[in-house]
Design a protein around this motif. Structure first.
Motif, mmCIF file in Angstrom:
data_model
loop_
_atom_site.group_PDB
_atom_site.id
_atom_site.type_symbol
_atom_site.label_atom_id
_atom_site.label_comp_id
_atom_site.label_asym_id
_atom_site.label_seq_id
_atom_site.Cartn_x
_atom_site.Cartn_y
_atom_site.Cartn_z
ATOM 1 N N VAL A 66 10.111 4.615 -9.173
ATOM 2 C CA VAL A 66 9.278 4.543 -7.915
ATOM 3 C C VAL A 66 8.579 3.229 -7.932
ATOM 4 N N GLY A 67 8.005 2.896 -6.663
ATOM 5 C CA GLY A 67 7.705 1.495 -6.267
ATOM 6 C C GLY A 67 6.742 0.982 -7.117
ATOM 7 N N PRO A 68 5.767 1.757 -7.371
ATOM 8 C CA PRO A 68 4.580 1.216 -8.365
ATOM 9 C C PRO A 68 5.040 0.828 -9.860
ATOM 10 N N ALA A 69 6.033 1.489 -10.274
ATOM 11 C CA ALA A 69 6.664 1.029 -11.568
ATOM 12 C C ALA A 69 7.146 -0.240 -11.691
ATOM 13 N N LEU A 70 7.706 -0.598 -10.396
ATOM 14 C CA LEU A 70 8.233 -1.998 -10.318
ATOM 15 C C LEU A 70 7.221 -3.106 -9.752
ATOM 16 N N SER A 71 6.133 -2.782 -9.919
ATOM 17 C CA SER A 71 4.999 -3.536 -9.475
ATOM 18 C C SER A 71 4.856 -3.903 -7.968
ATOM 19 N N LEU A 72 5.374 -3.073 -7.242
ATOM 20 C CA LEU A 72 5.562 -3.454 -5.688
ATOM 21 C C LEU A 72 4.333 -3.620 -5.001
ATOM 22 N N HIS A 73 3.286 -3.149 -5.466
ATOM 23 C CA HIS A 73 1.888 -3.029 -4.752
ATOM 24 C C HIS A 73 1.443 -4.548 -5.031
ATOM 25 N N ARG A 74 1.532 -5.003 -6.177
ATOM 26 C CA ARG A 74 1.268 -6.445 -6.709
ATOM 27 C C ARG A 74 1.991 -7.519 -5.772
ATOM 28 N N LEU A 75 3.305 -7.171 -5.586
ATOM 29 C CA LEU A 75 3.969 -8.280 -4.804
ATOM 30 C C LEU A 75 3.951 -8.002 -3.339
ATOM 31 N N GLY A 76 3.165 -6.938 -2.846
ATOM 32 C CA GLY A 76 2.859 -6.943 -1.143
ATOM 33 C C GLY A 76 4.073 -6.129 -0.876
ATOM 34 N N ALA B 180 1.455 7.141 -1.716
ATOM 35 C CA ALA B 180 0.185 7.247 -1.515
ATOM 36 C C ALA B 180 -0.250 8.095 -2.568
ATOM 37 N N ARG B 181 0.280 9.479 -2.915
ATOM 38 C CA ARG B 181 -0.318 10.105 -4.047
ATOM 39 C C ARG B 181 -0.425 9.501 -5.294
ATOM 40 N N LEU B 182 0.417 8.662 -5.773
ATOM 41 C CA LEU B 182 0.186 7.894 -6.968
ATOM 42 C C LEU B 182 -0.555 6.661 -6.855
ATOM 43 N N HIS B 183 -0.824 6.338 -5.564
ATOM 44 C CA HIS B 183 -2.218 5.190 -5.530
ATOM 45 C C HIS B 183 -3.488 5.637 -5.457
ATOM 46 N N TYR B 184 -3.530 7.121 -4.893
ATOM 47 C CA TYR B 184 -5.079 7.628 -4.843
ATOM 48 C C TYR B 184 -5.363 8.456 -6.157
ATOM 49 N N ASP C 185 -1.248 1.949 4.132
ATOM 50 C CA ASP C 185 -2.222 2.423 5.330
ATOM 51 C C ASP C 185 -1.403 2.269 6.533
ATOM 52 N N LYS C 186 -0.196 2.268 6.551
ATOM 53 C CA LYS C 186 0.520 2.280 7.707
ATOM 54 C C LYS C 186 1.318 3.475 7.947
ATOM 55 N N GLY C 187 1.981 3.723 9.100
ATOM 56 C CA GLY C 187 2.541 5.125 9.287
ATOM 57 C C GLY C 187 3.695 5.561 8.364
ATOM 58 N N CYS C 188 4.307 6.528 8.718
ATOM 59 C CA CYS C 188 4.993 7.092 7.766
ATOM 60 C C CYS C 188 6.504 6.303 7.387
ATOM 61 N N TYR C 189 6.999 6.410 6.304
ATOM 62 C CA TYR C 189 8.307 5.927 6.010
ATOM 63 C C TYR C 189 8.974 6.783 4.681
ATOM 64 N N PRO C 190 10.176 6.592 4.457
ATOM 65 C CA PRO C 190 10.733 7.617 3.481
ATOM 66 C C PRO C 190 9.781 7.238 2.162
ATOM 67 N N GLY C 191 9.398 8.315 1.259
ATOM 68 C CA GLY C 191 9.025 8.478 0.247
ATOM 69 C C GLY C 191 7.350 7.882 0.280
ATOM 70 N N GLN C 192 6.796 7.867 1.435
ATOM 71 C CA GLN C 192 5.373 7.404 1.665
ATOM 72 C C GLN C 192 4.254 8.384 1.297
ATOM 73 N N GLU C 193 4.674 9.610 1.087
ATOM 74 C CA GLU C 193 3.692 10.617 0.631
ATOM 75 C C GLU C 193 3.533 10.393 -0.798
ATOM 76 N N ILE C 194 4.531 10.169 -1.599
ATOM 77 C CA ILE C 194 4.680 9.961 -3.033
ATOM 78 C C ILE C 194 3.766 8.749 -3.359
ATOM 79 N N PRO D 41 13.272 10.023 -0.721
ATOM 80 C CA PRO D 41 12.079 10.913 -0.214
ATOM 81 C C PRO D 41 11.077 11.286 -1.578
ATOM 82 N N GLN D 42 11.621 10.811 -2.692
ATOM 83 C CA GLN D 42 10.518 11.041 -3.829
ATOM 84 C C GLN D 42 10.094 9.672 -4.274
ATOM 85 N N GLY D 43 10.018 8.880 -3.182
ATOM 86 C CA GLY D 43 9.289 7.551 -3.721
ATOM 87 C C GLY D 43 9.960 6.742 -4.651
ATOM 88 N N ARG D 44 11.485 6.953 -4.965
ATOM 89 C CA ARG D 44 12.187 5.933 -5.782
ATOM 90 C C ARG D 44 12.762 4.695 -5.008
#
Length: 259
Positions: A163-173, A189-193, A178-187, A48-51
């Motif tokens: 957290v996912g962005p620290a592992l470069s998961l945005h870059r890796l797809g 999105a917050r880090l992204h924006y 922009d999809k529905g909720c999943y565990p950690g999604q709020e975190i 839930p904390q996005g890790r």
């Protein structure tokens, strides 16, 4: 270089059933609705904390059959944890026997091929593939190529830490905003924006021996964590989650990646 003894096995999990896509879409960080049959994508199961609890390669075989290759961690433990969220979904979650991983022939990036005779698989990375199966002679060459390209493998001590962005998961797809909720999604999105994350993936060259998932320091200041599943020696390349603009003691920074 990577030692010949540094050979990983594939921890595999299957999700089957009429609700396989919908169930996985609600649990994992990637957008499965962009996948076609015979394709795979990077993904993760977050807390839930996005890790990142489990880092994954997730393949769609057909509309009712998904295959997951874990990039670190135990498939039986992931299967047991996922079953707690099945509720009324029509899915079966099964951990498979671990199989050797080796270097395979060229295969289009994000394509996946299954051998129905042996249960073997090829996961495409363009000019090579990860070959998985009972008849595969395991080797470390594919792992070295992925280290250089910034594809992390999550050792046990790093599960549930970054957290996912620290592992470069945005870059890796592997992270969908922009999809529905999943565990950690709020975190996510917050880090992204809003930004604010000060640790990201980096490629390092070891100037000394290092243990798996070793903590990094600059003098006495915490600097990050290695993501190596094996011990490394001087001159070897390794990935790490590293504090921005810090070069840790005993390592040279060769490349840094954005989320």
């Amino acid at each position: 270089m990577t030692h010949a003894s540094s050979i990983l096995s594939a921890q595999l999990l299957e999700i089957r059933g009429a609700d396989a896509i919908g169930f996985a879409q609600s649990q994992f960080s990637s957008n499965l609705l962009t996948l076609e049959d015979g394709q795979w994508q990077a993904s993760a199961w977050l807390d839930p904390q996005g890790r990142v609890r489990w880092l994954l390669q997730l393949a769609r075989i057909d509309a009712q059959h998904l295959v997951i290759l874990l990039r670190g961690g135990d498939a039986a433990s992931l299967a047991q944890a996922l079953r707690l969220y099945v509720f009324r979904s029509k899915v079966q979650i099964t951990a498979r026997t671990a199989l050797p991983i080796g270097s395979g022939p060229a295969l289009a990036e994000h394509a996946v091929r299954l051998d129905p005779r042996t249960g073997g698989q090829h996961w495409g990375f363009g000019d090579y593939s990860m070959a998985v199966g009972p008849e595969v002679a395991g080797d470390p060459a594919w792992l070295q190529r992925q280290i250089q390209a910034g594809w992390p493998w999550l050792p046990e001590a790093a599960q549930g830490v970054h957290v996912g962005p620290a592992l470069s998961l945005h870059r890796l797809g592997g992270l969908a905003i922009d999809k529905g909720c999943y565990p950690g999604q709020e975190i996510v999105a917050r880090l992204h924006y809003r930004g604010g994350l000060k640790r990201h993936l980096a490629l390092l060259e070891a100037q000394q021996a290092a243990a798996p998932a070793e903590s990094l320091q600059l003098d006495e200041t915490p600097a990050g964590q290695l993501l190596n599943p094996f011990a490394v020696t001087r001159g070897e390349s390794v990935l790490a989650v590293l504090n921005d603009q810090i070069e840790p003691t005993g390592f040279l920074v060769r490349q840094r990646w954005a989320p």
